[in-house]
Write an enzyme that holds these catalytic residues in place. Structure first.
Site, PDB file in Angstrom:
ATOM      1  CG  ASP A  25      -2.070  -1.297   0.767  1.00 25.21           C
ATOM      2  OD1 ASP A  25      -2.049  -1.837   0.534  1.00 25.21           O
ATOM      3  OD2 ASP A  25      -3.017  -1.594   1.689  1.00 25.21           O
ATOM      4  CE  LYS A  39      -3.991  -4.310   1.275  1.00 23.57           C
ATOM      5  NZ  LYS A  39      -4.757  -3.495   1.557  1.00 23.57           N
ATOM      6  CB  CYS A  85      -1.667  -3.453   4.750  1.00 24.95           C
ATOM      7  SG  CYS A  85      -3.568  -2.116   4.792  1.00 24.95           S
TER       8      CYS A  85
HETATM    9  C1  VGL Z   1      -4.576   0.093   5.546  1.00 22.57           C
HETATM   10  C2  VGL Z   1      -6.003   1.274   7.257  1.00 22.57           C
HETATM   11  C3  VGL Z   1      -7.195   1.417   6.153  1.00 22.57           C
HETATM   12  C4  VGL Z   1      -3.199  -0.002   5.260  1.00 22.57           C
HETATM   13  C5  VGL Z   1      -5.532   0.075   4.362  1.00 22.57           C
HETATM   14  O1  VGL Z   1      -2.847  -0.596   4.756  1.00 22.57           O
HETATM   15  O2  VGL Z   1      -2.596  -0.390   6.404  1.00 22.57           O
HETATM   16  N1  VGL Z   1      -4.896   0.707   6.653  1.00 22.57           N
HETATM   17  N2  VGL Z   1      -6.871   0.747   5.269  1.00 22.57           N
END
Ligand code: VGL
Ligand code: ZN
Length: 198
Positions: free
Chosen positions: A9, A107, A152
């Protein structure tokens, strides 16, 4: 057999100036790019939510970001709207070397369930398909980097360990959110799961 580098991410919304900014999120981009050279496979994950995703506080009456609700699949933190499909916030950080990626795994694209982990949605049973990809390529050793350490990255690492992969999390190439002690808990949980930290 070489290892896979899984970059979690590394998107604009998780970097300073983004909707769910992680402190120092942009500091790790150069180090992650450099690390790609050592890997036999590079996989990027991309948080990819519909605009009305259930993890957004905006979708719940009288709820504020960072509150926790009981979702059908367990506790769910409510986040500010982030990583909306096709938005600039959902795009990778502009300096991330995306050309090296063999696979980009999206995702969190189902409205009614969040997906922190690269392996399973937050019900911890609906697979993303990444396990099959790695196994069919013979990739059993994984290095994880990216954002956020305590969400994540940690959820992905714990699922990978549970599935029998040999997992290492390079914390210097991760940054965390740290919500109510979630950083320390995530590191402890990962160590307890046999994950190599650092
Ligand atoms: C994430 C919160 C919501 C992450 C993704 O990438 O850690 N955290 N969506
Ligand atoms: Zn998300």
């Amino acid at each position: 057999m070489s290892h896979a580098l899984i970059v979690i991410d590394m998107q604009n919304d998780f970097c300073p100036g983004g909707a769910l900014a992680v402190a120092g999120g942009d500091e790790i981009v150069a180090g992650i790019n450099a690390r790609m050279a050592k890997a036999g496979a590079v996989i990027l994950t991309q948080d990819w939510h519909p605009a009305d995703h259930t993890s957004f506080a905006s979708q719940h009456a009288d709820r504020a970001p960072m509150e926790v609700i009981d979702a059908p699949y367990g506790p769910q933190v409510l986040w500010p709207d982030h990583c909306v499909q096709g938005s600039d916030g959902a795009a990778f950080h502009r300096d991330l070397d995306t050309t090296r990626a063999d696979l980009i795994l999206r995702k969190g694209f189902r409205r009614e369930i969040d997906s922190y982990s690269a392996f399973f949605e937050n019900d911890q049973s609906t697979p993303t398909g990444l396990e099959g990809y790695l196994r069919t390529r013979g990739l059993t050793r994984l290095e994880l980097v990216g954002l956020a350490t305590d969400f994540c990255v940690a959820w992905s690492a714990r699922d990978a360990a549970r599935l029998g992969f040999d997992v290492r999390v390079l914390t210097e190439l991760c940054r965390g959110i740290d919500l109510d002690g979630s950083m320390a808990r995530a590191i402890d949980d990962m160590r307890a799961a046999g994950i190599t930290i650092g």
